[in-house]
Design an enzyme around this catalytic site. Structure first.
Site, PDB file in Angstrom:
ATOM      1  N   LEU A 128      10.949   1.161   7.194  1.00 53.57           N
ATOM      2  CA  LEU A 128      10.525   1.754   5.973  1.00 53.57           C
ATOM      3  C   LEU A 128      11.099   3.154   5.689  1.00 53.57           C
ATOM      4  O   LEU A 128      11.230   3.833   6.447  1.00 53.57           O
ATOM      5  CB  LEU A 128       8.792   1.971   6.222  1.00 53.57           C
ATOM      6  CG  LEU A 128       8.168   2.376   4.629  1.00 53.57           C
ATOM      7  CD1 LEU A 128       7.927   1.358   3.959  1.00 53.57           C
ATOM      8  CD2 LEU A 128       6.885   3.070   5.087  1.00 53.57           C
TER       9      LEU A 128
ATOM     10  N   HIS B 188      -0.706 -21.151  -0.023  1.00 52.73           N
ATOM     11  CA  HIS B 188       0.388 -20.369   0.313  1.00 52.73           C
ATOM     12  C   HIS B 188       0.981 -19.626  -1.088  1.00 52.73           C
ATOM     13  O   HIS B 188       1.193 -18.667  -1.061  1.00 52.73           O
ATOM     14  CB  HIS B 188       1.048 -20.749   1.344  1.00 52.73           C
ATOM     15  CG  HIS B 188       0.512 -20.867   2.674  1.00 52.73           C
ATOM     16  ND1 HIS B 188      -0.531 -21.702   2.946  1.00 52.73           N
ATOM     17  CD2 HIS B 188       0.913 -20.153   3.977  1.00 52.73           C
ATOM     18  CE1 HIS B 188      -0.801 -21.458   4.271  1.00 52.73           C
ATOM     19  NE2 HIS B 188      -0.077 -20.715   4.605  1.00 52.73           N
TER      20      HIS B 188
ATOM     21  N   LYS C 138       6.571  -1.941   1.846  1.00 52.83           N
ATOM     22  CA  LYS C 138       5.439  -1.466   2.623  1.00 52.83           C
ATOM     23  C   LYS C 138       4.141  -2.414   2.108  1.00 52.83           C
ATOM     24  O   LYS C 138       3.164  -2.046   1.523  1.00 52.83           O
ATOM     25  CB  LYS C 138       4.821  -0.095   2.008  1.00 52.83           C
ATOM     26  CG  LYS C 138       4.212   0.920   2.717  1.00 52.83           C
ATOM     27  CD  LYS C 138       4.284   2.252   2.347  1.00 52.83           C
ATOM     28  CE  LYS C 138       3.193   3.154   3.092  1.00 52.83           C
ATOM     29  NZ  LYS C 138       3.137   3.089   4.531  1.00 52.83           N
TER      30      LYS C 138
ATOM     31  N   GLU D 118      12.150   2.230  14.407  1.00 52.80           N
ATOM     32  CA  GLU D 118      11.225   3.288  13.885  1.00 52.80           C
ATOM     33  C   GLU D 118       9.952   3.362  14.862  1.00 52.80           C
ATOM     34  O   GLU D 118       9.694   2.388  15.434  1.00 52.80           O
ATOM     35  CB  GLU D 118      11.048   3.410  12.347  1.00 52.80           C
ATOM     36  CG  GLU D 118      10.226   1.954  11.868  1.00 52.80           C
ATOM     37  CD  GLU D 118       9.787   1.749  10.395  1.00 52.80           C
ATOM     38  OE1 GLU D 118       9.812   2.611   9.891  1.00 52.80           O
ATOM     39  OE2 GLU D 118       9.602   0.496  10.025  1.00 52.80           O
TER      40      GLU D 118
ATOM     41  N   ARG E 214      -7.433 -20.541  -1.632  1.00 54.22           N
ATOM     42  CA  ARG E 214      -6.218 -20.375  -0.569  1.00 54.22           C
ATOM     43  C   ARG E 214      -5.333 -21.469  -0.879  1.00 54.22           C
ATOM     44  O   ARG E 214      -5.444 -22.925  -0.403  1.00 54.22           O
ATOM     45  CB  ARG E 214      -6.903 -20.496   0.727  1.00 54.22           C
ATOM     46  CG  ARG E 214      -6.033 -19.934   2.112  1.00 54.22           C
ATOM     47  CD  ARG E 214      -6.665 -19.959   3.245  1.00 54.22           C
ATOM     48  NE  ARG E 214      -5.741 -19.474   4.372  1.00 54.22           N
ATOM     49  CZ  ARG E 214      -4.651 -20.243   4.661  1.00 54.22           C
ATOM     50  NH1 ARG E 214      -4.624 -21.547   4.313  1.00 54.22           N
ATOM     51  NH2 ARG E 214      -4.018 -19.732   5.430  1.00 54.22           N
TER      52      ARG E 214
ATOM     53  N   ARG F  98       8.467   4.130  -4.834  1.00 51.41           N
ATOM     54  CA  ARG F  98       8.213   3.194  -3.443  1.00 51.41           C
ATOM     55  C   ARG F  98       7.256   2.062  -3.626  1.00 51.41           C
ATOM     56  O   ARG F  98       7.646   0.843  -3.340  1.00 51.41           O
ATOM     57  CB  ARG F  98       8.117   3.947  -2.256  1.00 51.41           C
ATOM     58  CG  ARG F  98       8.271   2.982  -1.128  1.00 51.41           C
ATOM     59  CD  ARG F  98       8.257   3.655   0.317  1.00 51.41           C
ATOM     60  NE  ARG F  98       6.768   4.407   0.492  1.00 51.41           N
ATOM     61  CZ  ARG F  98       6.609   5.066   1.689  1.00 51.41           C
ATOM     62  NH1 ARG F  98       7.564   5.288   2.486  1.00 51.41           N
ATOM     63  NH2 ARG F  98       5.522   5.484   1.707  1.00 51.41           N
TER      64      ARG F  98
ATOM     65  N   TYR G  47       1.022  -1.180  -0.039  1.00 50.06           N
ATOM     66  CA  TYR G  47       0.039   0.008  -0.225  1.00 50.06           C
ATOM     67  C   TYR G  47       0.982   1.290  -0.081  1.00 50.06           C
ATOM     68  O   TYR G  47       2.123   1.154   0.074  1.00 50.06           O
ATOM     69  CB  TYR G  47      -0.932  -0.010   1.103  1.00 50.06           C
ATOM     70  CG  TYR G  47      -0.243   0.365   2.501  1.00 50.06           C
ATOM     71  CD1 TYR G  47       0.608  -0.536   3.090  1.00 50.06           C
ATOM     72  CD2 TYR G  47      -0.614   1.497   3.132  1.00 50.06           C
ATOM     73  CE1 TYR G  47       1.150  -0.359   4.370  1.00 50.06           C
ATOM     74  CE2 TYR G  47       0.180   1.771   4.419  1.00 50.06           C
ATOM     75  CZ  TYR G  47       1.054   0.959   4.951  1.00 50.06           C
ATOM     76  OH  TYR G  47       1.710   1.146   6.218  1.00 50.06           O
TER      77      TYR G  47
HETATM   78  N1  PMP Z   1       7.551   3.850   9.072  1.00 46.69           N
HETATM   79  C1  PMP Z   1       6.336   3.070   9.090  1.00 46.69           C
HETATM   80  C2  PMP Z   1       6.299   1.675   9.626  1.00 46.69           C
HETATM   81  C3  PMP Z   1       5.244   3.844   8.310  1.00 46.69           C
HETATM   82  O1  PMP Z   1       4.132   3.027   8.394  1.00 46.69           O
HETATM   83  C4  PMP Z   1       5.300   4.964   7.992  1.00 46.69           C
HETATM   84  C5  PMP Z   1       4.095   5.630   7.203  1.00 46.69           C
HETATM   85  N2  PMP Z   1       3.870   4.919   5.827  1.00 46.69           N
HETATM   86  C6  PMP Z   1       6.515   5.559   7.838  1.00 46.69           C
HETATM   87  C7  PMP Z   1       7.571   5.003   8.516  1.00 46.69           C
HETATM   88  C8  PMP Z   1       6.687   7.057   7.461  1.00 46.69           C
HETATM   89  O2  PMP Z   1       6.709   7.182   5.992  1.00 46.69           O
HETATM   90  P1  PMP Z   1       6.093   8.048   5.129  1.00 46.69           P
HETATM   91  O3  PMP Z   1       6.930   9.416   5.366  1.00 46.69           O
HETATM   92  O4  PMP Z   1       6.137   7.846   3.662  1.00 46.69           O
HETATM   93  O5  PMP Z   1       4.624   8.439   5.453  1.00 46.69           O
END
Ligand code: PMP
Length: 283
Positions: free
Chosen positions: A205, A102, A147, A180, A100, A52, A33
């Site tokens: 991310l 895997h 993501k 993060e 379904r 991305r 997403y």
């Molecule tokens: N880390 C994670 C785990 C996230 O879900 C997000 C939000 N998408 C971010 C960092 C920040 O990413 P962005 O600046 O692209 O929103």
């Protein structure tokens, strides 16, 4: 104005928007997403978000359901049909619906869903007064650079933060270093004035806001380094802050209930937020 969603080729009323019960996103979290901000009618950092998205799809070997030009049209049409001037566009692509099993299905067609809604900007008091974070163990998988829609640890972490009266939970790896937030990237400014954020490895991310703020830091000539920092380092930092598409940049003034520096937002966070908002509002 009633809400409209784009689902696998059709614009449908939000209430009737649905995917199949055997969609692999639903059964396996087999999808990716993006969330893109809309400010003053324009898409903020659209190109890096789409880059991305393409990378996430490539890592999971999901075929893009349409080309980038077509996707841009769908995003704009969804924004238009929902009357969004300021808000967000959400894009989700799953590997599609199949019995379904895997392993990858032979015949499934990737399913694209696009929604758009108005949102309010973060409450100005958050940037003025700062926010608190708690720290929690990072229990996620080893490809957090993708993501993917599987966000259960993030969901549990954010809920823990809310129940603790905090805005966010900073996840901490086995070595005691912050990876993060659950939906934000984490930053500190050291006593020496150096801005520090974790390098974009597989543990985080690579936030689009993170990249935009790094570009500002570079062009303004601030000292910075991309490396991991510990919770202890963050507690004794001069400033701390977080970044994301929906939060922009928010100063972190408490970590696990302890103040960062004097417990007030620092000057560099304020400057970087102002510069980021200028960047985000530029057409
Ligand atoms: N880390 C994670 C785990 C996230 O879900 C997000 C939000 N998408 C971010 C960092 C920040 O990413 P962005 O600046 O692209 O929103």
């Amino acid at each position: 104005m009633s809400r409209i969603a784009y689902v696998a080729g059709r614009y449908v009323p939000h209430l009737q928007a649905a995917v199949h019960i055997e969609d692999r996103g639903y059964q396996f979290s087999d999808g990716v997403y993006e969330v893109v901000a809309v400010k003053g009618g324009h898409l903020v950092d659209e190109e890096p978000h789409l880059a991305r998205l393409a990378r996430s799809l490539g890592e999971l070997r999901i075929t893009p359901p349409m080309g980038e030009a077509a996707l841009k049209i769908v995003m704009r049409e969804t924004i238009r049909r929902n009357g969004v001037d300021n808000g967000i566009v959400y894009l989700q692509i799953t590997r599609g619906a199949a019995p379904r099993d895997h392993g990858f299905p032979k015949a499934a067609k990737p399913v694209l869903v696009v929604t758009a809604r108005r949102t309010r900007p973060p409450n100005p008091s958050l940037a003025r007064d700062g926010i608190s974070v708690i720290t929690i163990p990072d229990i996620r998988w080893q490809r957090c650079d993708i993501k993917a829609v599987g966000l259960l640890p993030n969901v549990l972490g954010k809920q823990r933060a809310r129940e603790a009266g905090a805005y966010e939970a900073w996840q901490v790896d086995r070595e005691g270093r912050v990876t993060e937030g659950t939906s934000t990237n984490a930053w500190i400014v050291t006593a020496a004035g150096e801005v520090v954020t974790r390098a974009a490895d597989h543990a985080i991310l690579n936030g689009i806001t993170r990249c935009a703020v790094l570009a500002i830091i570079r062009s303004e000539g601030y000292e910075f380094v991309e490396r991991a920092f510990t919770v202890a380092e963050a507690r004794s930092a001069r400033e701390a802050f977080l970044t994301s598409t929906t939060s922009n940049l928010l100063p972190v003034v408490r970590i696990d209930g302890e103040p960062v520096a004097d417990g007030k937002p620092g000057p560099l966070s304020g400057k970087l937020l102002a510069a980021y908002l200028t960047h985000a509002s530029a057409a």
